[in-house]
Write a protein that holds these residues in place. Sequence first.
Motif, mmCIF file in Angstrom:
data_model
loop_
_atom_site.group_PDB
_atom_site.id
_atom_site.type_symbol
_atom_site.label_atom_id
_atom_site.label_comp_id
_atom_site.label_asym_id
_atom_site.label_seq_id
_atom_site.Cartn_x
_atom_site.Cartn_y
_atom_site.Cartn_z
ATOM 1 N N GLU A 28 0.829 -1.208 0.000
ATOM 2 C CA GLU A 28 0.000 0.000 0.000
ATOM 3 C C GLU A 28 0.863 1.257 0.000
ATOM 4 O O GLU A 28 0.520 2.245 -0.664
ATOM 5 N N ASN A 29 1.992 1.216 0.691
ATOM 6 C CA ASN A 29 2.890 2.367 0.686
ATOM 7 C C ASN A 29 3.595 2.520 -0.660
ATOM 8 O O ASN A 29 3.809 3.635 -1.125
ATOM 9 N N GLN A 30 3.925 1.410 -1.305
ATOM 10 C CA GLN A 30 4.529 1.470 -2.633
ATOM 11 C C GLN A 30 3.557 2.103 -3.618
ATOM 12 O O GLN A 30 3.939 2.912 -4.461
ATOM 13 N N ARG A 31 2.266 1.762 -3.488
ATOM 14 C CA ARG A 31 1.250 2.330 -4.381
ATOM 15 C C ARG A 31 1.137 3.840 -4.152
ATOM 16 O O ARG A 31 1.083 4.618 -5.114
ATOM 17 N N ARG A 32 1.135 4.266 -2.903
ATOM 18 C CA ARG A 32 1.044 5.695 -2.597
ATOM 19 C C ARG A 32 2.240 6.457 -3.152
ATOM 20 O O ARG A 32 2.095 7.570 -3.674
ATOM 21 N N ILE A 33 3.408 5.868 -3.039
ATOM 22 C CA ILE A 33 4.612 6.522 -3.553
ATOM 23 C C ILE A 33 4.527 6.667 -5.070
ATOM 24 O O ILE A 33 4.832 7.718 -5.627
ATOM 25 N N ARG A 34 4.100 5.598 -5.748
ATOM 26 C CA ARG A 34 3.967 5.664 -7.210
ATOM 27 C C ARG A 34 2.953 6.728 -7.620
ATOM 28 O O ARG A 34 3.172 7.483 -8.574
ATOM 29 N N GLU A 35 1.816 6.803 -6.920
ATOM 30 C CA GLU A 35 0.804 7.808 -7.245
ATOM 31 C C GLU A 35 1.341 9.219 -7.029
ATOM 32 O O GLU A 35 1.106 10.114 -7.837
ATOM 33 N N GLY A 36 2.065 9.403 -5.938
ATOM 34 C CA GLY A 36 2.639 10.717 -5.653
ATOM 35 C C GLY A 36 3.658 11.129 -6.698
ATOM 36 O O GLY A 36 3.679 12.280 -7.136
ATOM 37 N N LEU A 37 4.487 10.188 -7.116
ATOM 38 C CA LEU A 37 5.487 10.506 -8.140
ATOM 39 C C LEU A 37 4.841 10.795 -9.488
ATOM 40 O O LEU A 37 5.307 11.655 -10.231
ATOM 41 N N SER A 38 3.755 10.093 -9.791
ATOM 42 C CA SER A 38 3.086 10.343 -11.069
ATOM 43 C C SER A 38 2.426 11.722 -11.063
ATOM 44 O O SER A 38 2.410 12.411 -12.083
ATOM 45 N N LYS A 39 1.917 12.145 -9.912
ATOM 46 C CA LYS A 39 1.344 13.495 -9.824
ATOM 47 C C LYS A 39 2.411 14.560 -10.002
ATOM 48 O O LYS A 39 2.184 15.581 -10.649
ATOM 49 N N LEU A 40 3.589 14.309 -9.435
ATOM 50 C CA LEU A 40 4.682 15.274 -9.546
ATOM 51 C C LEU A 40 5.229 15.363 -10.973
ATOM 52 O O LEU A 40 5.682 16.422 -11.407
ATOM 53 N N SER A 41 5.199 14.241 -11.687
ATOM 54 C CA SER A 41 5.797 14.229 -13.015
ATOM 55 C C SER A 41 4.858 14.746 -14.104
ATOM 56 O O SER A 41 5.298 14.993 -15.222
ATOM 57 N N LYS A 42 3.573 14.919 -13.794
ATOM 58 C CA LYS A 42 2.638 15.426 -14.796
ATOM 59 C C LYS A 42 2.942 16.896 -15.085
ATOM 60 O O LYS A 42 3.230 17.674 -14.169
ATOM 61 N N PRO A 43 2.875 17.284 -16.350
ATOM 62 C CA PRO A 43 3.074 18.704 -16.661
ATOM 63 C C PRO A 43 1.904 19.521 -16.143
ATOM 64 O O PRO A 43 0.760 19.081 -16.139
ATOM 65 N N ARG A 44 2.176 20.721 -15.717
ATOM 66 C CA ARG A 44 1.136 21.573 -15.137
ATOM 67 C C ARG A 44 0.433 22.375 -16.217
ATOM 68 O O ARG A 44 0.955 22.788 -17.177
#
Length: 44
Positions: A28-44
Motif C-alpha cells: 500500500e505504501n509502494q502504491r502511494r509513492i507511485r501515485e505521488g510521483l506520477s502526480k509530480l511528473s505530470k506537466p502543469r
Amino acid sequence: MSLVKGLLKGAVIAKVVQVASRELSKPENQRRIREGLSKLSKPR
C-alpha cells in the motif's frame, strides 16, 4: 562523552533505516509513492 553521543546517533540512524525499509516493503505504501510521483511528473 562524544563516543557515547556517536554511538547513540548511530543506533538512532540504524533504527530509522530499519523502520523506513519495513514501511517501504508494504504494497500500500509502494502504491502511494507511485501515485505521488506520477502526480509530480505530470506537466502543469
